[in-house]
Structure formats: C-alpha cells, structure tokens
Enzyme design. Structure first.
Site: not given
Lengths: 449, 315
Positions: A81, A83, A85, A115, A173, A200, A253, A299, A326
């Site tokens: 997990h 990100h 970007r 995402n 997610d 999520h 998570h 989150n 995360d």
C-alpha cells in the site's frame, strides 16, 4: 546541445557476478531459518546458504564480499500500500523518487494505489506506472487497479485488462465502495481473475466532514469525529459478502479493535480474508493530534490505546497478515494549513522497519513474525513469489544493521515529501543494502572484493 | 527585531487559575473606563492590533475593535472569507506576511479548530483566539465568568451553571466547561444526545439529555444558540420540537434557584432556544454580557500587548 550535463553511469541497479554475505544472521520465516550462515548469490540467484558456504569463493575474480558480522539478512520487504503520486501529483512524489525511497527502506516490491490523476482505472495508466518503474530498474512496482471507474463506486473497471497490464489487485483506496451491490459484483468479478479486492473500509455516511478519531481528544480539540464503527460496519459487511461470494477480500489499513475482532472471527471460519496494518496505527494514538500537528492527520485516523494494543496483538498472532506503509507523500501546500483543511496521510517507506523493529519482544511480537508481515505474508496476499533465503531463489534480500540508531531528520531521505511525525524520532535498525529481482537496488555497505 | 512573544491567549485549556483571575480582575478596571464620559486610555498607544476574521462575526469583531481603540491601539480589521487552502497559500506564508506588518497582537477568528494555535507556533505577534471552529472561545468564557462575578460576587465556588443546547459544536460551551471549574463553579451540560460529545462522561463532564434536571437549583442558566444548519445534518427534527423539549421558558426557569441569571452568547433565536419574555425578563444579563465583552477584551489585549506594570483606575 547548448550545454552538457556530466553524465555519471547510474551505479544502481547493479547485478553482481558473485556476491557473498559472510557470517550473517539470516532469517527466513517460511523455512524457520534463523542462523548465522554464509549466503552466496551468483548472477542474482541464491546458490548456497549455510555455514562455511563461502569457503573457496573469496579469492574469485569479481566477487563482492560483504562482512555480515552482527548484521541481519532478511527476505526483502513487500509493501501492499503505497501512493507514488504519478501520474498527476509528481510534485509530491513520482515513481522514481518513490522507488528510491522503497529501495532505501528495504523493499523489493511495492504495490501502488490507483488514486492518481487520472485514476488508474485503465490499461494506459497501469502501463505508464509499470514502464516508469522499468526505466528505474529498482524495486518491482505492482499497480493496484481501481475497483470502479474513476473510484466513483458505480461501474466496474475492466479488470481483465488491468491484470494483463500488470495489476495485482483492485482497490478504490481512499474511497470506500459504499454500495453493497457493487461490492458484491466486484468480489465476484475480480474472482474470475484471481485479483484480491482491497477495501478502504469507511462508511462515508458516518464520517462526513470528519477530521480525526471520535473520542475524548476530538471532543477536547473541537474536531469532528470519525467513529470506529464506520470502519467496523464495512469490514463486517464485506466479510459477509466475501463469504457469500467465496472471493478474496483484503482489508486495507485496519485501525480499530473491532476490525481486528471481525477479521479474527472470519479467519477462524476459514474465509479467504486478509488484513494489513500501518506502522502509525501500531505506534500512535489520537493523543498525537493534540497541538493540531497535521502530520498526524491520516485516514483512517489514529485511534486509542485499546486499538493500538489490539492491533499489536493481532499482528503478533497473525490475525493481521501484513504491514503496509500507506506511504502518502504530501507537500506543505497540503500540510501547512489548518488541520481541517489538511490532506490525510504520512510518508513511510524509508521509516517503516526502523520504527517497527522497536516493537519486537513486546506484545508477543517476534522478529520472525515482523519479517513475515513485512515480506512473505504480503507477497502471498497479492499472489507473487515471496522473497526467500534458500538455494535457487532469486535474490530479494535486505541487509540490516540491527545496532544502528538513526534520526530521519538527520538523513537525506529519498522521498520528495517530509510529512511524518517521526522525523525527529530515534529509529532502530538501519537498512544497509537491498536486492530486488536479483540486483542491488540500494547499497550503503560499500561492499569490498 | 523583537523576541517572539509567548503570551498568547489561545484557549482556557492550559490556563492557570491565577491568570484567569488576574484577567478578570484587570477587566474590572477597564469596565470602569468604558463607563467614563471619555472612554479612552493610552495604555496601548503605538501598538498595532490586527483583527483577522476568517469567519463572519459582528459582535466579537466590534468588541475587539472597541477594546483596542479605547486603549489607544491602532486597530486594523481584515476580513478573509477563505481559508489558506482555497487561496493556495500555506499558513506559514500567512503568518510571515502578518509578521512583516509588525502587528503586536493578532486576533483570530477561524472556522477551523486549532488555526490560531498553528499561527501562534510561528508568529512573533501575540495571538488571541477569538473563536476557532468547534474548539474554544476563551474571551467569551471570560466575559461570561466576569458577568457572573458582577452579579453573584467574586467567588464563584459552589455555584451551579447549567449550559444548554448544542454542546458538541459549541466553542462557548467548551471554554466555559474549562474555565468555570477553574473558578470553583460546577458546570452541567444539557442537550439532545445528538449534540453531546460521544462518551462525554469520559471527559469528566456532567451531562444531561434533558434540560429540567440540569436547571434544578442552578445559579446560572446559559442557553446556546441553536444553529439552524444543524437541522439539515439531522441532529434534530425540527425547531418546533427542539423548542418544546430544550427551550428555556419561564416555567422551566422556575426550576432554577430564585434570582438565577439567564445568559446567552447571542445572537438570540427568540422563541427557539429561549422564550422572548425570558430573554427580556428580570433574570436576563444578556446585555451586561455584551458590555463585559469589551472590558474583558481590553484585559486580554493588555495581557498580550501591554507593558509591564498593572493599569490603574487613574490612568
């Protein structure tokens, strides 16, 4: 060209003809190996593991020797997990900087959440990520495709095509699949292609406008609460749907004691359900938000002591399969703002092992379980070959100095973003070297011949 | 360059009883000033006070403006309707800009809880919180306590204060729930369950879901403004039902101690949380609260920007 840049041959990734770790404590949870041995790697493949295995190889031309005295050699880590970007928010992180951070954190595999902008709901985006990672040559990037188009929670993505392009799972997610009907179809459809559905878990009707965990601290700080039950409701519903559809379900998570209880119950009935937890949910409580430190806005939110205790126990006993970072880089534009306006998330790829190794020996957590949760267990969740320390395995290894103590703020980190409440914390265990797909992708050893 | 000032007024949380009492005693002197024919003292002459209001407010802004002007400070009002994010500016840049204007005190009202705290961490100017989100409104609590002392005597020990309404979203309730116990008073908080914090008793708060038991024998009844926008959030079904169950009527007021004070931070929703005749009745100290507001804010500005040495009534 009007000007010329000095071009230095990138030293990494580097495949070594013969790489020898001598006298290192090697740990492979899958085969209960925990012994001081020599490990020999020839052209990216582990060829010998055992005491004295390096004998006779030391003088060989082109051999690299690493003195493993006092060091640990672990199967390299797998992050479920992160990100990175890219595409869309490259000012926070991109595939190359993110993979540099992963390599420095001991990772050989990184799963990348969808995402991005645009959302990874098509082959084009999945392929872009994969090709950017190939250019880099570092840790292997595994895209997670979206469950629904645009993460809108309505229409399923073309999961067969996403899988063909390299996706190893699907997730919306950051957004929960709120409709039970859509979730049911997603589980059924993903099952065709053996893709785990990663949820999520957040009932958005219970968390609208929420800033932090709902509890005493949120009441004191005047911040809107994100109640535990919003997570528990979704995980309970999804476990029932996973049972009904016999599909693979993975809870991202998890942060509450209730979620840990529901997962344990599901596993006790033999359901194909897995779960991950982040370092920050194992280490921090909502008390860290006092003072409105936006680095602590995440989150799901940081919870309470009883949640942290339950998550640690669940990690130790295997109820929670995997550690996931995360890793969520944000720039000051998202974090140097009012708490209510701050984007949730903290970076973590480079800090994860150094933070969590300090939990070993507490709440029943063994080093072998921690290593399993960071490496082999997450590999099993996404169905890739788990990193191993045994003859014949492709070398995917992390060399660790367990004695080292370090403070993130005092080092040059590889990630582009510094959003973490742990920057000034003292971490244990420095990563010295990482091998992914048989090549050295991170090296602070300065191996000698 | 001046040293960064540490004497902010960000909330009642963390405030000592001594500081609270000193503020309230100082405010007495300033109340006298505001009642003179010439309502001005030179205490803050040459000082600059920035009223930085990110959220609409007439009463509090005017009150701070008058407080600054009556002490001779230069007062500048800045209404910023947007948060830093919508402007694309970081809070750090906002603070740096304010510091460059050499403000001595920045009075901040913001819809985001904690915004004044983040500013104060880096600002050279003293920061006064004029209300942040659902968090605190310290000068409101101080003016409420000031009004109580004016009418009930300086010692509030053992006095029972019932605060009724939307406790969860109220910064006034939160600051009062911290300040009044510091002064020895007992606070009861009453409202619908949907407007009380989850597990409020873990906070050490005395909470009631009905107004009647909270009013029984109370020395002070403080009604909070009901925010009509909460209707949409389904926290209560209708103004009619709210008024019927939690509104302060003359009949309910009779449960309180004879001579009990009726307070309200304003603006009033007449006929909703408070009946018109109660708001205008002999128990009501709603207008004295407003008068006390200016005096208390003068004391707050004095605390944060004044030179050493207490003010005197002759000044």
């Amino acid at each position: 060209m009007l000007w010329e840049r000095p071009v230095a041959a990138p030293p990494l990734p580097r495949t070594v003809e013969l790489l020898v770790f001598r006298g290192v404590r090697a740990l492979d949870p899958a085969s209960q190996l925990d012994a001081v041995v020599d490990v020999v790697i020839e052209r990216g493949t582990i060829t010998r593991v055992g005491p004295g295995a390096a004998e006779g190889l030391l003088g060989v031309e082109g051999a690299q020797l690493v003195d493993g005295t006092g060091k640990w050699l672990l199967p390299a880590f797998v992050d479920l997990h992160a990100h990175l970007r890219e595409p869309g928010h490259e000012y926070k992180e991109d595939v190359h900087s993110g993979l540099n951070a992963a390599a420095a954190g001991g990772y050989a595999h990184v799963c990348v959440m969808p995402n991005t902008r645009p959302v990874n709901d098509t082959r084009a985006v999945t392929e872009l990520m994969v090709s950017r990672a190939r250019e880099h040559g570092g840790p292997t990037l595994h895209p997670i495709g979206a469950i629904t188009k645009g993460q809108q929670g309505q229409d399923l993505t073309e999961m067969a095509e996403l899988r063909d392009a390299g996706a190893v799972g699907v997730s919306d997610d950051g957004v929960c699949v709120m409709s039970a009907a859509v979730m049911r179809r997603a589980l059924e459809y993903a099952r065709n292609f053996d893709l785990p559905v990663i949820q999520h878990a957040e009932d958005h009707t219970l968390t609208a406008g929420a800033h932090m965990h709902e509890g005493v601290v949120s009441a004191q700080l005047g911040l809107k609460g994100w109640p535990r039950v919003a997570e528990d409701i979704i995980i309970a519903r999804d476990v029932l749907l996973a049972e009904y559809t016999s599909a693979r379900y993975h809870a991202a998570h998890i942060s509450t004691f209730g979620a840990a209880r529901i997962i344990a119950e599901a596993k006790s009935r033999g359901l194909p359900v897995t779960a991950e937890v982040t370092p920050h949910h194992l280490l921090l409580t909502d008390g860290a938000v006092v003072g409105y430190d936006t680095a602590c806005r995440v989150n799901p939110p940081l919870r309470e002591e009883q949640d942290v205790a339950a998550l640690r126990r669940a990690l130790a006993d295997g109820t929670i399969d995997a550690i996931a970072t995360d890793h969520a880089p944000h720039s000051p534009l998202e974090k140097d703002v009012e708490f209510a306006e701050a984007s949730p998330g903290m970076m973590g790829l480079e800090l994860c092992f150094g933070l969590l190794v300090q939990l070993v020996g507490r709440d029943g957590l063994t080093l072998a379980r921690l290593v399993d949760a960071m490496s082999q267990a997450p590999a099993r969740v996404i169905g890739i070959e788990p990193p191993r320390i045994r003859e014949g395995a492709r070398a995917e290894l992390t060399l660790v100095d367990p004695q080292a103590r370090w403070i993130p703020a005092e080092r040059r980190l590889q990630t582009k973003s510094l959003n973490s409440p742990f920057l000034k914390s003292e971490l244990g265990s420095k990563i010295l070297m990482t091998l992914a797909h048989g090549a050295i992708v991170f090296d602070e050893v300065g191996a000698t011949t | 360059m001046t040293e960064p000032r540490q004497r902010h007024l960000l909330g009642i949380a963390g405030m000592s009883r001594e500081v609270a009492l000193s503020l309230l005693d100082t405010a007495k002197v300033f109340l006298e000033v505001t009642r003179r024919p010439v309502r001005k003292v030179p205490t803050l002459r040459g000082k600059t006070v920035l009223n930085l209001f990110f959220e609409a407010s007439t009463r509090t802004r005017t009150s701070f403006e008058l407080a600054g002007k009556r002490m001779g400070a230069d007062v500048v009002n800045i209404s910023a309707s947007t948060s830093s994010t919508t402007k694309g500016e970081t809070l750090h840049d906002t603070v740096a800009t304010l510091d460059a204007m050499h403000a001595d005190v920045v009075v901040i009202r913001h819809s985001a809880s904690g915004a004044p705290h983040i500013v104060a961490q880096r600002s050279r100017a003293a920061v006064i919180n004029a209300g942040d989100g659902m968090h605190e409104h310290p000068t409101q609590a101080l003016l409420d306590a000031f009004t109580m002392r004016q009418h009930l005597g300086d010692d509030l020990s053992g006095k029972v204060v019932a605060i009724c309404g939307d406790i969860l979203h109220s910064r006034v309730a939160r600051s009062n729930a911290l300040l009044l116990p510091l002064l020895g008073a007992r606070v009861r908080l009453a409202g619908p369950r949907t407007m009380l914090p989850h597990r409020a008793r873990d906070l050490g708060w005395e909470v009631y879901d009905r107004i009647e038991p909270a009013l029984e024998g109370a020395d002070v009844v403080m009604m909070l403004r009901i925010q009509r926008e909460r209707l949409g959030a389904a926290l209560f079904p209708s103004l009619r039902e709210y008024s019927r169950v939690w509104g302060l009527t003359g009949q309910r007021l009779a449960l309180a101690r004879p001579g009990a004070l009726v307070m309200h931070p304003g603006p009033l929703n007449r006929g909703v949380e408070i009946a018109g005749d109660v708001a205008d009745g002999p128990h009501s100290v709603i207008l004295p609260q407003v008068e006390a507001g200016v005096a208390v804010r003068m004391a707050a500005l004095y605390l944060c920007a004044g030179e050493s040495g207490p003010p005197t009534a002759q000044e």
